[in-house]
Design an enzyme around this catalytic site. Structure first.
Site, mmCIF file in Angstrom:
data_model
loop_
_atom_site.group_PDB
_atom_site.id
_atom_site.type_symbol
_atom_site.label_atom_id
_atom_site.label_comp_id
_atom_site.label_asym_id
_atom_site.label_seq_id
_atom_site.Cartn_x
_atom_site.Cartn_y
_atom_site.Cartn_z
ATOM 1 N N ARG A 1 -2.656 -13.960 5.959
ATOM 2 C CA ARG A 1 -2.690 -12.978 7.307
ATOM 3 C C ARG A 1 -2.685 -13.056 8.403
ATOM 4 N NH1 ARG A 1 -6.741 -10.191 4.798
ATOM 5 N NH2 ARG A 1 -7.822 -10.303 6.930
ATOM 6 N N GLU B 1 -9.335 -11.686 -7.310
ATOM 7 C CA GLU B 1 -7.923 -10.513 -7.082
ATOM 8 C C GLU B 1 -7.428 -10.866 -7.796
ATOM 9 O OE1 GLU B 1 -7.352 -9.994 -2.869
ATOM 10 O OE2 GLU B 1 -9.822 -9.084 -2.523
ATOM 11 N N ARG C 1 1.824 -5.513 9.939
ATOM 12 C CA ARG C 1 1.751 -4.447 10.793
ATOM 13 C C ARG C 1 1.306 -3.823 11.736
ATOM 14 N NH1 ARG C 1 -4.225 -6.770 8.203
ATOM 15 N NH2 ARG C 1 -3.385 -6.204 5.728
ATOM 16 N N ASN D 1 -2.262 -0.014 6.981
ATOM 17 C CA ASN D 1 -1.091 -0.699 7.451
ATOM 18 C C ASN D 1 -0.563 -1.938 6.648
ATOM 19 O OD1 ASN D 1 -3.592 -2.006 5.527
ATOM 20 N ND2 ASN D 1 -4.761 -2.644 7.155
ATOM 21 N N THR E 1 -6.268 -6.247 11.315
ATOM 22 C CA THR E 1 -6.263 -5.539 9.937
ATOM 23 C C THR E 1 -6.178 -3.802 10.338
ATOM 24 O OG1 THR E 1 -8.028 -6.321 8.266
ATOM 25 C CG2 THR E 1 -8.027 -3.653 8.422
ATOM 26 N N HIS F 1 -2.559 -4.499 1.610
ATOM 27 C CA HIS F 1 -3.661 -5.206 1.722
ATOM 28 C C HIS F 1 -3.238 -6.854 1.513
ATOM 29 C CE1 HIS F 1 -7.406 -6.869 0.148
ATOM 30 N NE2 HIS F 1 -6.871 -7.647 -0.966
ATOM 31 N N LYS G 1 0.832 -0.904 -0.234
ATOM 32 C CA LYS G 1 0.087 -0.103 0.006
ATOM 33 C C LYS G 1 0.029 0.988 -0.013
ATOM 34 C CE LYS G 1 -4.235 -0.424 2.471
ATOM 35 N NZ LYS G 1 -5.051 -0.378 3.633
ATOM 36 N N PHE H 1 -16.857 6.491 3.931
ATOM 37 C CA PHE H 1 -15.898 6.018 4.162
ATOM 38 C C PHE H 1 -14.990 6.334 3.285
ATOM 39 C CE2 PHE H 1 -16.893 2.713 6.871
ATOM 40 C CZ PHE H 1 -15.981 1.791 5.500
ATOM 41 N N TYR I 1 -13.159 -2.559 -3.800
ATOM 42 C CA TYR I 1 -13.484 -2.208 -2.494
ATOM 43 C C TYR I 1 -15.448 -1.841 -2.575
ATOM 44 C CZ TYR I 1 -8.553 -1.151 -0.649
ATOM 45 O OH TYR I 1 -7.544 -1.508 -0.197
#
Length: 139
Positions: free
Chosen positions: A85, A126, A102, A112, A91, A115, A9, A57, A49
């Site tokens: 993960r 994805e 993270r 964070n 997250t 993704h 990110k 948001f 998303y």
């Protein structure tokens, strides 16, 4: 062997953590089977998303995720979706334990670092969204 999708990110890129994060993935035994850098368009972000695009948001997410180029990667390994993960931590970086990606590099919920796909099904979707078939390799 399974595959998963990750995005390094904008905060990861800006803080120059890509090498550290990539090293953790490689040390965990994951294989890179696709990698590219690019700027995410509003259209691609809305698609990615879609589950939160109607939320108040969302504009903040879109602004952040399009603020600079990102690195998109396809990783392969045994039980990789869950292992990535686990390596990342929760997250919300503020709740992530030290020793997780993270927990060590993230600063908040949105910033964070990475993704990662949250299921095998989403990993397939994805990967198809961000990579053409010829951009993924069997190694």
């Amino acid at each position: 062997m399974q595959r998963t999708f990750v995005i390094f990110k904008p905060d990861c890129m800006e803080q120059r953590h890509v090498g550290n994060v990539l090293n953790r993935f490689e040390q965990a035994g994951f294989t890179i089977v696709g990698c590219k850098m690019g700027k995410l368009s509003p259209e691609k972000l809305r698609e990615h998303y879609a589950h939160v695009a109607s939320k108040p948001f969302y504009p903040e997410i879109e602004a952040f995720m399009s603020s600079r180029p990102v690195i998109m990667m396809a990783l392969q390994g045994e039980n990789i979706v869950q292992k990535v993960r686990d390596l990342l931590g929760p997250t919300d970086s503020r709740k992530a334990a030290k020793g997780t990606i993270r927990g060590d590099f993230g600063t908040e919920m949105m910033k964070n670092v990475v993704h990662a796909s949250d299921s095998d099904e989403n990993a397939k979707l994805e990967l198809a969204r961000f990579f053409k078939a010829e951009e993924l390799f069997n190694v």
